[in-house]
Design an enzyme around this catalytic site. Structure first.
Site, PDB file in Angstrom:
ATOM      1  N   LYS A 115       0.873  -1.172   0.000  1.00 36.49           N
ATOM      2  CA  LYS A 115       0.000   0.000   0.000  1.00 36.49           C
ATOM      3  C   LYS A 115       0.913   1.226   0.000  1.00 36.49           C
ATOM      4  O   LYS A 115       1.924   1.252   0.710  1.00 36.49           O
ATOM      5  CB  LYS A 115      -0.847  -0.032   1.277  1.00 36.49           C
ATOM      6  CG  LYS A 115      -1.687   1.180   1.480  1.00 36.49           C
ATOM      7  CD  LYS A 115      -3.113   0.889   1.075  1.00 36.49           C
ATOM      8  CE  LYS A 115      -3.954   2.145   1.180  1.00 36.49           C
ATOM      9  NZ  LYS A 115      -4.925   2.252   0.079  1.00 36.49           N
ATOM     10  N   ARG A 163      24.118  -3.028   7.134  1.00 36.88           N
ATOM     11  CA  ARG A 163      25.435  -2.358   7.075  1.00 36.88           C
ATOM     12  C   ARG A 163      25.450  -1.175   8.049  1.00 36.88           C
ATOM     13  O   ARG A 163      24.405  -0.799   8.584  1.00 36.88           O
ATOM     14  CB  ARG A 163      25.635  -1.815   5.666  1.00 36.88           C
ATOM     15  CG  ARG A 163      24.518  -0.847   5.332  1.00 36.88           C
ATOM     16  CD  ARG A 163      24.634  -0.148   4.016  1.00 36.88           C
ATOM     17  NE  ARG A 163      23.607   0.873   3.908  1.00 36.88           N
ATOM     18  CZ  ARG A 163      22.382   0.701   3.452  1.00 36.88           C
ATOM     19  NH1 ARG A 163      22.004  -0.490   3.038  1.00 36.88           N
ATOM     20  NH2 ARG A 163      21.525   1.696   3.408  1.00 36.88           N
ATOM     21  N   VAL A 203      25.062   5.525   6.174  1.00 36.77           N
ATOM     22  CA  VAL A 203      25.657   6.841   5.932  1.00 36.77           C
ATOM     23  C   VAL A 203      25.348   7.764   7.116  1.00 36.77           C
ATOM     24  O   VAL A 203      26.194   8.536   7.563  1.00 36.77           O
ATOM     25  CB  VAL A 203      25.093   7.438   4.620  1.00 36.77           C
ATOM     26  CG1 VAL A 203      25.615   8.855   4.401  1.00 36.77           C
ATOM     27  CG2 VAL A 203      25.410   6.552   3.425  1.00 36.77           C
TER      28      VAL A 203
HETATM   29  P1  ADP Z   1      15.420   1.435  -0.472  1.00 36.89           P
HETATM   30  O1  ADP Z   1      15.905   0.159   0.129  1.00 36.89           O
HETATM   31  O2  ADP Z   1      15.546   1.473  -1.959  1.00 36.89           O
HETATM   32  O3  ADP Z   1      15.972   2.647   0.214  1.00 36.89           O
HETATM   33  P2  ADP Z   1      12.965   1.561   1.114  1.00 36.89           P
HETATM   34  O4  ADP Z   1      12.015   0.430   1.166  1.00 36.89           O
HETATM   35  O5  ADP Z   1      13.869   1.759   2.282  1.00 36.89           O
HETATM   36  O6  ADP Z   1      13.836   1.440  -0.233  1.00 36.89           O
HETATM   37  O7  ADP Z   1      12.168   2.912   0.854  1.00 36.89           O
HETATM   38  C1  ADP Z   1      12.837   4.127   0.573  1.00 36.89           C
HETATM   39  C2  ADP Z   1      11.855   5.276   0.621  1.00 36.89           C
HETATM   40  O8  ADP Z   1      10.793   5.071  -0.334  1.00 36.89           O
HETATM   41  C3  ADP Z   1      11.138   5.454   1.944  1.00 36.89           C
HETATM   42  O9  ADP Z   1      11.887   6.187   2.881  1.00 36.89           O
HETATM   43  C4  ADP Z   1       9.881   6.206   1.499  1.00 36.89           C
HETATM   44  O10 ADP Z   1      10.176   7.559   1.248  1.00 36.89           O
HETATM   45  C5  ADP Z   1       9.556   5.554   0.173  1.00 36.89           C
HETATM   46  N1  ADP Z   1       8.624   4.410   0.354  1.00 36.89           N
HETATM   47  C6  ADP Z   1       8.930   3.092   0.422  1.00 36.89           C
HETATM   48  N2  ADP Z   1       7.835   2.326   0.606  1.00 36.89           N
HETATM   49  C7  ADP Z   1       6.788   3.171   0.654  1.00 36.89           C
HETATM   50  C8  ADP Z   1       5.370   3.016   0.833  1.00 36.89           C
HETATM   51  N3  ADP Z   1       4.813   1.813   0.977  1.00 36.89           N
HETATM   52  N4  ADP Z   1       4.593   4.129   0.844  1.00 36.89           N
HETATM   53  C9  ADP Z   1       5.129   5.370   0.693  1.00 36.89           C
HETATM   54  N5  ADP Z   1       6.460   5.584   0.509  1.00 36.89           N
HETATM   55  C10 ADP Z   1       7.276   4.517   0.491  1.00 36.89           C
END
Ligand code: ADP
Length: 446
Positions: A201, A292, A295
């Site tokens: 979602k 890890r 940063v």
């Molecule tokens: P990555 O591993 O590529 O950094 P993440 O799953 O940690 O990916 O998500 C990175 C960013 O993407 C989050 O901090 C948020 O801003 C956005 N994001 C990820 N999943 C969702 C979601 N279900 N709804 C809204 N934003 C999301």
């Protein structure tokens, strides 16, 4: 304790690791590509070994070359830093085959965290709150459409092996889902070498809040507080702070307990980050584990007084968690990622030769960097050239001090994110802590 550590990275994090090793009385061996032969990490390590030409695939990502460097220099441990091979299970296996301790969590945890949809399934089974979404991956449009109908649009397609904010697609309706699914799958294949994608979602305007967990090899798990990383561009972090302005002590306690439970549920060891999204109703959801050092780890160091790299090394050497409860924190810290990028031009990378370079200092100011006057920023690597980390007794002092430090910070000859951050610090929403992951696009239209 280890005698000699191979630092399998470059730039500011390589220097950061070398510094921690020196303070622990451990010898360091750094590695470098020919593009980095004059870099500071090469100069300050006890020994340095060339591992190939500038292209990362031929040097910093080349496992055989990295392991060979550790072998010939008789290192008993390897620190991978972040990025490059830091979450690559093959490096961990290669280390273990060669009797080199990998400074990080066990292979099993790295494998699980690397497969994000699997990690979410495990967390769901352990009663950790996760975002409504597909159970596992979505193999085809039929599954994707069924899941999306059940959870309701908008949804986000994410690459199971993704990272760095890449490979995500928001779909507002079934037509967009049909258009984007095959695109997301092929992007995932080309960027991450795997086709698996899953669906969540899409949370409107969430805050990204992550918890630093610290675990030893004997079942002790602690949490060193949270970092808020909501100031992002293209899902990539730009400014991080600790603590998160939005959390009440009660919410913080609940999220801390959940993060510790999440780490325990998978028998986690060493340092890790449990990432959550917090929605507008203060509900929080697990999104991923990072295995890890991150940063943004210095903001935690600034408010807790811990040295997280030393902790990683100590724990990997088999020492016990110390102190047992490192969560106590004081004041506020912010980190600004100084990137060689042009914020006016969609944050496009802007490598080149720096002219004059002056680093800020004074009370509460820390700069982790490898640049200096006349340094040439290579186009081959990440655009992060420095991290400005600022501490203040409260959020206001941290902001005022950050403005002052950014004014002092001079990097001439290339475009950087410094002027953009000065504007952010004047933004009233930022000053009041009213931020979410859409802050930059809403306030600055970029
Ligand atoms: P990555 O591993 O590529 O950094 P993440 O799953 O940690 O990916 O998500 C990175 C960013 O993407 C989050 O901090 C948020 O801003 C956005 N994001 C990820 N999943 C969702 C979601 N279900 N709804 C809204 N934003 C999301």
């Amino acid at each position: 304790m280890f005698k000699r550590v191979l630092v399998a990275n470059r730039g500011e994090i390589a220097i950061r690791i070398i510094r921690a090793c020196k303070e622990l009385g451990i010898e360091t061996v750094s590695v470098f590509s020919t593009a980095d032969k004059d870099s500071m990490h090469v100069k300050i390590s006890d020994r340095s070994i060339c591992i190939g030409p500038p292209h990362p695939n031929k040097s910093y990502l080349n496992i055989s070359n990295v392991i060979a460097a550790a072998e010939v220099s008789h290192c008993d441990a390897l620190h991978p830093g972040y990025g490059f091979l830091s979450e690559n299970p093959s490096l961990v296996e290669a280390c273990s085959r060669n009797n080199i301790t990998f400074i990080g969590p066990p292979l099993k945890a790295i494998r699980l965290a690397g497969n994000k949809s699997k990690a979410i399934d495990v967390m769901r089974n352990n009663k950790i709150p996760v975002i409504p979404g597909s159970i596992g991956n979505v193999p085809d449009i039929r599954h994707a459409a069924k899941t999306s109908r059940q959870i309701g649009y908008p949804v986000i397609i994410k690459a199971s092996y993704g990272g760095g904010g890449k490979g995500m697609r928001v779909c507002n309706n079934q037509r967009e889902l049909e258009n984007f699914l095959s695109l997301a799958i092929s992007e995932s294949r080309s960027s991450f070498g795997a086709e698996e994608v899953y669906i969540e979602k899409y949370i409107p305007k969430p805050r990204h809040i992550e918890f630093q967990v610290i675990a030893d090899n004997y079942g002790n798990v602690a949490c060193a507080g949270e970092r808020e990383c909501s100031i992002q561009r293209r899902h990539q972090k730009l400014i991080e702070e600790a603590p998160a302005a939005v959390l009440s002590p009660k919410d913080r306690r609940i999220m801390t307990d959940t993060a510790i439970r999440a780490a325990r549920s998978i028998g986690y060891q060493n340092l890790g980050t449990i990432e959550f999204l917090l929605d507008a109703n203060n509900h929080f959801y697990f999104i991923e584990i990072n295995t890890r050092i991150q940063v943004e780890h210095p903001v935690t160091e600034m408010v807790t007084g811990l040295d997280l790299i030393k902790e990683q090394i100590r724990l990997a050497a088999g020492q016990k968690l110390n102190p047992p409860n490192p969560g106590a924190s004081f004041g506020n810290a912010m980190e600004f990622r100084i990137n060689a990028e042009d914020p006016q031009n969609n944050f496009s990378p802007n490598p080149g030769t720096i002219g004059e370079c002056f680093l800020p200092g004074g009370p509460g100011v820390r700069v982790d960097t490898f640049i200096h006057s006349n340094y040439t920023v290579s186009p081959f690597y990440d655009s992060l050239i420095a991290k400005l980390i600022v501490w203040g007794k409260d959020r206001k002092e941290a902001i005022d001090r950050s403005s002052r430090a950014l004014d002092e910070f001079k990097v001439e000859g290339i475009k950087t994110t410094i002027p953009f951050y000065k504007k952010i610090l004047k933004n009233q929403r930022f000053v009041k802590g009213q931020i979410d992951t859409h802050f930059i696009e809403e306030e600055f239209g970029v």
